[in-house]
Scaffold this motif. Sequence first.
Motif, PDB file in Angstrom:
ATOM      1  N   ALA A 116       0.828  -1.211   0.000  1.00 27.22           N
ATOM      2  CA  ALA A 116       0.000   0.000   0.000  1.00 27.22           C
ATOM      3  C   ALA A 116       0.862   1.262   0.000  1.00 27.22           C
ATOM      4  N   ARG A 117       2.061   1.180   0.589  1.00 28.24           N
ATOM      5  CA  ARG A 117       2.952   2.336   0.646  1.00 28.24           C
ATOM      6  C   ARG A 117       3.651   2.602  -0.680  1.00 28.24           C
ATOM      7  N   VAL A 118       3.756   1.588  -1.523  1.00 20.80           N
ATOM      8  CA  VAL A 118       4.487   1.768  -2.781  1.00 20.80           C
ATOM      9  C   VAL A 118       3.610   1.528  -4.012  1.00 20.80           C
ATOM     10  N   ALA A 119       2.314   1.402  -3.808  1.00 24.79           N
ATOM     11  CA  ALA A 119       1.420   1.020  -4.902  1.00 24.79           C
ATOM     12  C   ALA A 119       1.439   2.004  -6.069  1.00 24.79           C
ATOM     13  N   LYS A 120       1.754   3.281  -5.796  1.00 24.74           N
ATOM     14  CA  LYS A 120       1.802   4.266  -6.886  1.00 24.74           C
ATOM     15  C   LYS A 120       3.054   4.132  -7.735  1.00 24.74           C
ATOM     16  N   HIS A 121       4.019   3.356  -7.267  1.00 26.61           N
ATOM     17  CA  HIS A 121       5.294   3.256  -7.963  1.00 26.61           C
ATOM     18  C   HIS A 121       5.612   1.841  -8.413  1.00 26.61           C
ATOM     19  N   VAL A 122       4.873   0.870  -7.906  1.00 28.49           N
ATOM     20  CA  VAL A 122       5.136  -0.539  -8.213  1.00 28.49           C
ATOM     21  C   VAL A 122       3.840  -1.176  -8.696  1.00 28.49           C
ATOM     22  N   THR A 123       3.871  -1.799  -9.854  1.00 26.81           N
ATOM     23  CA  THR A 123       2.668  -2.432 -10.383  1.00 26.81           C
ATOM     24  C   THR A 123       2.399  -3.747  -9.660  1.00 26.81           C
ATOM     25  N   TYR A 163      16.451  10.269  -0.377  1.00 26.72           N
ATOM     26  CA  TYR A 163      16.476  10.181  -1.837  1.00 26.72           C
ATOM     27  C   TYR A 163      16.397   8.758  -2.356  1.00 26.72           C
ATOM     28  N   GLN A 164      16.278   7.793  -1.473  1.00 20.59           N
ATOM     29  CA  GLN A 164      16.205   6.412  -1.936  1.00 20.59           C
ATOM     30  C   GLN A 164      14.894   6.141  -2.664  1.00 20.59           C
ATOM     31  N   ALA A 165      14.947   5.162  -3.554  1.00 24.42           N
ATOM     32  CA  ALA A 165      13.748   4.764  -4.292  1.00 24.42           C
ATOM     33  C   ALA A 165      12.661   4.311  -3.319  1.00 24.42           C
ATOM     34  N   PRO A 166      11.389   4.585  -3.646  1.00 20.29           N
ATOM     35  CA  PRO A 166      10.292   4.229  -2.729  1.00 20.29           C
ATOM     36  C   PRO A 166      10.267   2.773  -2.319  1.00 20.29           C
ATOM     37  N   GLU A 167      10.642   1.860  -3.228  1.00 18.75           N
ATOM     38  CA  GLU A 167      10.575   0.434  -2.874  1.00 18.75           C
ATOM     39  C   GLU A 167      11.623   0.040  -1.846  1.00 18.75           C
ATOM     40  N   VAL A 173       2.125  21.204  -4.103  1.00 21.79           N
ATOM     41  CA  VAL A 173       3.496  21.541  -3.737  1.00 21.79           C
ATOM     42  C   VAL A 173       4.474  20.891  -4.707  1.00 21.79           C
ATOM     43  N   VAL A 174       5.622  21.539  -4.876  1.00 20.40           N
ATOM     44  CA  VAL A 174       6.706  20.951  -5.653  1.00 20.40           C
ATOM     45  C   VAL A 174       7.989  21.051  -4.837  1.00 20.40           C
ATOM     46  N   LEU A 175       8.745  19.960  -4.785  1.00 19.97           N
ATOM     47  CA  LEU A 175      10.007  19.919  -4.060  1.00 19.97           C
ATOM     48  C   LEU A 175      11.136  19.994  -5.086  1.00 19.97           C
ATOM     49  N   ILE A 176      11.903  21.078  -5.055  1.00 17.38           N
ATOM     50  CA  ILE A 176      12.989  21.265  -6.010  1.00 17.38           C
ATOM     51  C   ILE A 176      14.236  20.583  -5.449  1.00 17.38           C
ATOM     52  N   THR A 177      14.279  19.292  -5.680  1.00 22.84           N
ATOM     53  CA  THR A 177      15.364  18.444  -5.188  1.00 22.84           C
ATOM     54  C   THR A 177      15.282  17.123  -5.938  1.00 22.84           C
ATOM     55  N   GLU A 178      15.992  16.113  -5.489  1.00 23.34           N
ATOM     56  CA  GLU A 178      15.934  14.789  -6.107  1.00 23.34           C
ATOM     57  C   GLU A 178      14.502  14.276  -6.035  1.00 23.34           C
ATOM     58  N   CYS A 179      14.003  13.740  -7.162  1.00 29.48           N
ATOM     59  CA  CYS A 179      12.549  13.541  -7.242  1.00 29.48           C
ATOM     60  C   CYS A 179      12.015  12.391  -6.399  1.00 29.48           C
ATOM     61  N   SER A 180      12.856  11.464  -5.955  1.00 29.37           N
ATOM     62  CA  SER A 180      12.349  10.417  -5.068  1.00 29.37           C
ATOM     63  C   SER A 180      11.887  10.981  -3.737  1.00 29.37           C
ATOM     64  N   MET A 181      12.418  12.126  -3.369  1.00 33.00           N
ATOM     65  CA  MET A 181      12.008  12.787  -2.129  1.00 33.00           C
ATOM     66  C   MET A 181      10.499  13.020  -2.126  1.00 33.00           C
ATOM     67  N   THR A 191      19.951  -0.935  -4.721  1.00 34.75           N
ATOM     68  CA  THR A 191      18.741  -1.671  -5.090  1.00 34.75           C
ATOM     69  C   THR A 191      18.426  -2.712  -4.020  1.00 34.75           C
ATOM     70  N   LEU A 192      17.219  -3.217  -4.060  1.00 37.05           N
ATOM     71  CA  LEU A 192      16.875  -4.303  -3.138  1.00 37.05           C
ATOM     72  C   LEU A 192      17.774  -5.532  -3.355  1.00 37.05           C
ATOM     73  N   PRO A 193      18.034  -5.952  -4.597  1.00 39.97           N
ATOM     74  CA  PRO A 193      18.923  -7.115  -4.769  1.00 39.97           C
ATOM     75  C   PRO A 193      20.324  -6.896  -4.220  1.00 39.97           C
ATOM     76  N   ASN A 194      20.890  -5.672  -4.382  1.00 41.36           N
ATOM     77  CA  ASN A 194      22.247  -5.560  -3.842  1.00 41.36           C
ATOM     78  C   ASN A 194      22.268  -5.311  -2.337  1.00 41.36           C
ATOM     79  N   ILE A 195      21.163  -4.843  -1.756  1.00 44.10           N
ATOM     80  CA  ILE A 195      21.060  -4.829  -0.290  1.00 44.10           C
ATOM     81  C   ILE A 195      21.021  -6.271   0.225  1.00 44.10           C
TER      82      ILE A 195
END
Length: 352
Positions: A35-42, A72-76, A281-289, A316-320
Amino acid sequence: MLEFDVAAPAERTESFAPAQERPAPATPALGQLYARVAKHVTPAEWPLIAREVEAIERLKRERNAVVLGHNYQAPEIFNTVADIVGDSLALAREAVTVDADVIVMAGVHFMAETAKLLNPSKTVLMPDMGAGCSLADSITAADIRLLKQRYPGVPVVTYVNTSAEVKAESDYCCTSGNAVKVVRAVAKEWGVTRILMLPDEFLAQNVQKEVPELELIAWKGHCEVHERFTPQDIRDLRENHPGVVVLAHPECPPEVVAEADYAGSTAGMADYVRDEKPARVVLITECSMADNVAVNHPDIEFVRPCNLCPHMRRITLPNIRRALETMTTQVEIDPAIADRARLAVERMLAIR
């Protein structure tokens, strides 16, 4: 304000403040995480991601490990496996109190070094050693030594976005969230009005406006994400999205900050959204924020001008997962450098 050109780099490759610590060791149900990442992960992608998340959570328990995730990390990553999230300052502060044997840095290399400086007895893992920083690469320890020769007696305040070697040549560190406070404290303690503030030129210029009583000597280092924003970008955003509130990071050029409604660290921007609740609102920074802040504010419309940090994307999740499976790559710092670099970071953390 005096400025210097960048020397050729050596051959080497903020927050929800205070940092948000998620309960452990229990892992939220995968449905809650989705539910937290549904907008970014199909839905089709989620089973693969869920398997990585489950494996990482199991490995964290086995290794007594925590994952520190930068804003700045990816939402997933940010919304699933990160135990502590925040900006550089928040992660540095939380790294001191982490109750774990292993720290995995979901961020860039200088952040992993900072975690190791503050936790010398713990194992700090960097999932991809190539996750560097254009700003950190803009200055070397030799550059600092030359500047100190040119300006004897002038204290050196260095942004945390630097290598341990650079920190070791510095008197204090700072972040975008506490830079004004740090330079004022240093000026008072040292009884000076001139400070070397390195290496981010734009941060120094933006801080200079807040401390007109001081002279900040700057370096021409830039963040490759923030330096690309222009005043015209802000004007276009206002024209295309009427009523939008513009929040800018102080690593942006001063003329961009001047066009914004608010300027602050990632922690400051997150707090502004939480407290002011702008409709758009718009955040003028790295877009993952924006993606990560938006999770907690579903009623706010986030406009997303997307400048991605290529270095953050190397995590990435695999390299973590691989880092925890193989316990590589471990971050090590020469003790002679670490002791001096740690002092600069600890001096920063002592300023409240």
